[in-house]
Design a protein around this motif. Sequence first.
Motif, PDB file in Angstrom:
ATOM      1  N   GLY A 312     -23.494   5.261 -25.374  1.00  0.00           N
ATOM      2  CA  GLY A 312     -22.598   6.302 -24.575  1.00  0.00           C
ATOM      3  C   GLY A 312     -21.550   6.866 -25.195  1.00  0.00           C
ATOM      4  O   GLY A 312     -20.651   7.801 -24.500  1.00  0.00           O
ATOM      5  N   SER A 315     -21.492  10.288 -26.836  1.00  0.00           N
ATOM      6  CA  SER A 315     -22.385  11.621 -25.755  1.00  0.00           C
ATOM      7  C   SER A 315     -21.843  12.982 -25.709  1.00  0.00           C
ATOM      8  O   SER A 315     -20.765  12.754 -26.112  1.00  0.00           O
ATOM      9  CB  SER A 315     -22.666  11.009 -24.972  1.00  0.00           C
ATOM     10  OG  SER A 315     -21.472  10.507 -23.963  1.00  0.00           O
ATOM     11  N   ARG A 340     -24.515  -1.393 -25.035  1.00  0.00           N
ATOM     12  CA  ARG A 340     -23.735  -1.446 -24.097  1.00  0.00           C
ATOM     13  C   ARG A 340     -23.148  -2.939 -24.145  1.00  0.00           C
ATOM     14  O   ARG A 340     -23.317  -3.591 -23.411  1.00  0.00           O
ATOM     15  CB  ARG A 340     -23.769  -0.428 -22.949  1.00  0.00           C
ATOM     16  CG  ARG A 340     -23.549   0.971 -22.667  1.00  0.00           C
ATOM     17  CD  ARG A 340     -24.243   1.856 -21.564  1.00  0.00           C
ATOM     18  NE  ARG A 340     -23.783   3.018 -21.302  1.00  0.00           N
ATOM     19  CZ  ARG A 340     -24.653   3.811 -21.214  1.00  0.00           C
ATOM     20  NH1 ARG A 340     -25.991   3.321 -21.740  1.00  0.00           N
ATOM     21  NH2 ARG A 340     -25.010   4.971 -21.812  1.00  0.00           N
ATOM     22  N   ASP A 408     -19.756   3.355 -18.044  1.00  0.00           N
ATOM     23  CA  ASP A 408     -21.355   4.126 -19.342  1.00  0.00           C
ATOM     24  C   ASP A 408     -21.256   4.836 -20.750  1.00  0.00           C
ATOM     25  O   ASP A 408     -21.266   4.704 -21.938  1.00  0.00           O
ATOM     26  CB  ASP A 408     -22.045   4.287 -18.350  1.00  0.00           C
ATOM     27  CG  ASP A 408     -21.861   5.730 -18.261  1.00  0.00           C
ATOM     28  OD1 ASP A 408     -20.865   5.672 -17.358  1.00  0.00           O
ATOM     29  OD2 ASP A 408     -22.489   6.877 -17.586  1.00  0.00           O
ATOM     30  N   LEU A 409     -19.897   5.978 -20.495  1.00  0.00           N
ATOM     31  CA  LEU A 409     -20.036   6.668 -21.309  1.00  0.00           C
ATOM     32  C   LEU A 409     -18.907   5.585 -22.583  1.00  0.00           C
ATOM     33  O   LEU A 409     -18.908   6.527 -23.441  1.00  0.00           O
ATOM     34  CB  LEU A 409     -18.519   7.328 -20.496  1.00  0.00           C
ATOM     35  CG  LEU A 409     -19.528   8.754 -19.779  1.00  0.00           C
ATOM     36  CD1 LEU A 409     -18.167   9.665 -19.602  1.00  0.00           C
ATOM     37  CD2 LEU A 409     -20.651   9.127 -20.259  1.00  0.00           C
TER      38      LEU A 409
END
Length: 759
Positions: A312, A315, A340, A408-409
């Motif tokens: 993430g 991204s 993650r 999540d990013l």
Amino acid sequence: MDLRTMTQSLVTLAEDNMAFFSSQGPGETARRLSNVFAGVREQALGLEPTLGQLLGVAHHFDLDTETPANGYRSLVHTARCCLAHLLHKSRYVASNRKSIFFRASHNLAELEAYLAALTQLRAMAYYAQRLLTINRPGVLFFEGDEGLTADFLQEYVTLHKGCFYGRCLGFQFTPAIRPFLQTLSIGLVSFGEHYKRNETGLSVTASSLFTGGRFAIDPELRGAEFERIIQNLDVHFWKAFWNITEIEVLSSLANMASTTVRVSRLLSLPPEAFEMPLTSDPRLTVTISPPLAHTGPAPVLARLISYDLREGQDSKVLNSLAKSEGPRLELRPRPHQAPRSRALVVHIHGGGFVAQTSKSHEPYLKNWAQELGVPIFSIDYSLAPEAPFPRALEECFFAYCWAVKHCDLLGSTGERICLAGDSAGGNLCITVSLRAAAYGVRVPDGIMAAYPVTTLQSSASPSRLLSLMDPLLPLSVLSKCVSAYSGTEAEDHFDSDQKALGVMGLVQRDTSLFLRDLRLGASSWLNSFLELSGRKPQKTTSPTTESVRPTESMRRSVSEAALAQPEGLLGTDTLKKLTIKDLSNSEPSDSPEMSQSMETLGPSTPSDVNFFLRPGNSQEEAEAKDEVKPMDGVPRVRAAFPEGFHPRRSSQGVLHMPLYSSPIVKNPFMSPLLAPDSMLKTLPPVHLVACALDPMLDDSVMFARRLRDLGQPVTLKVVEDLPHGFLSLAALCRETRQATEFCVQRIRLILTPPAAPLN
């Protein structure tokens, strides 16, 4: 060694040294040595009973028996450190006074400096004694009448503080920290000389390198200039000085010595509203609006730091938010993405609400990222006075909610989230959690706040008395920061001349100013060494001027400089004759060493908020209380001192600090210590890490006590012998590394999921 034994040993040695030097004839040095030991004896005997009383009841103000810490203990400890140094020096003098290698002048200067510090500490102990008799049992913050509040203010305005910033600088802290404090003070006074003439941080910093030489070799001059600066320069000076670490050259050097991480990216969060689920019913949502206060919608900056590159973090969405910080050279092959992390740390930096960014705190945040193995999301909120309350709170809350929604990013699943911050950032961590609870969205799983300020209300406490001598948190500087954050200090307008110059004009002007100051600074530096060695530098004279008198081979010491003050300022006059008006009429020094600083500092700007004042109901009331009327002709400010005791008074003039405090500081989102019980019960577990010698110690003690009384989970760890802001000094010495590790342990405790119950 207990306090009484230490005092008796010091008195015995002082009497022995006093008798010896009294028998050495009419010499000036011998006379002054005899007088200084007489003064040490007098102050030690006068101070010991007061310290004994404070120490005897200090345990009533501790959080618990496992955490023996509060402002009364800190004040006693500081006085003991001063007594211990005088005891050590007195023993040295007694053992070496007959030696041909005994440096009488050097030892005399040090003894006089510490005697001045002991005298001022005795005055502070008397005021702590008054707080003890007036406050309710167990309460550290002053809740008395406003007349007594004015007494505290007048004492701050008039007490001599320069002795704590010269030879005695940092005597209360661990020895490993003192060289740093000395370097910092030299840089501060040198920076202050050039602040009004140059406008760019790099030019001011470079010019200060040469002029700092005379402050390094003359502690008395450094102490006087330090006191002058903290009383006269506004919050914009402190913003500029504290932001020196933001200069690219210095920040690059700091990063070279810190842990290497895979990810350190500055993100720009768009000012767009989004929805967050309610914790009570995830099917319902609440709108999180972008910050609007004062300046309207604008992007919020934050820095993502991660030791490993995680899913993430590379991204397209996150790349679109990245803000360029200049070219970066990638020397290693691109690593595989790690999964993650289950946890995330949201960090809010300190800086008195007016200075610094995540870049200033990046070195220790990189270490945290490695030790904890989780991404760190550090928020760069807008700073006062350009963006006063509640702008910083709005931005931090918006960024926190964005991180929770888009974890999540950031390379995290968001199962555990910790809010961590120091000083002003600790305050914002607590208030962001209160705001999250008020909105009904997810609160963090815990808070780690290092040396936070929990009340900005103008209330005195025993630990805040230490701000009279703290080199990192002087009281006037705290007041300026609070004034800026509360929006009661007017913002300076941008210089129209700078606008007219343009970018190239500014570069040309700063270059010429830098070369000029380089030449003048080098000349001043050389002259300082020539004066120290007793040589007279060559000076050109015009036919119309008289010849310049020879410069003195050595500067006067603290006590000699004090002899030039008006009689009343020395405490030689009676108490009834000396008033605040008399003190305000003292003339500034006309010595050549001070003339340049007098020009650059200019007139003082009144600060609207200070820690020794309580808010009034109106401006008229504040103005009416601005001058305390004496009772029966005797100023109330003197009532705390026994007859015959005269603390030293400042020769830097009186700083006007009006008896007015903005009511906004009572807002619970600004002063969480004043929040109602119903709000504090919504907080997650709070872990506080405080410093025993920090003026903000009582903020942590009282906040922890309030939470514990409400049944809220809270811990308090108090580290010894370190100053406020030790996180930024994590790599300096063993003590700061250990204190930083305490903070990491508390964060790790928050990020560790609770153990599942056994079936």
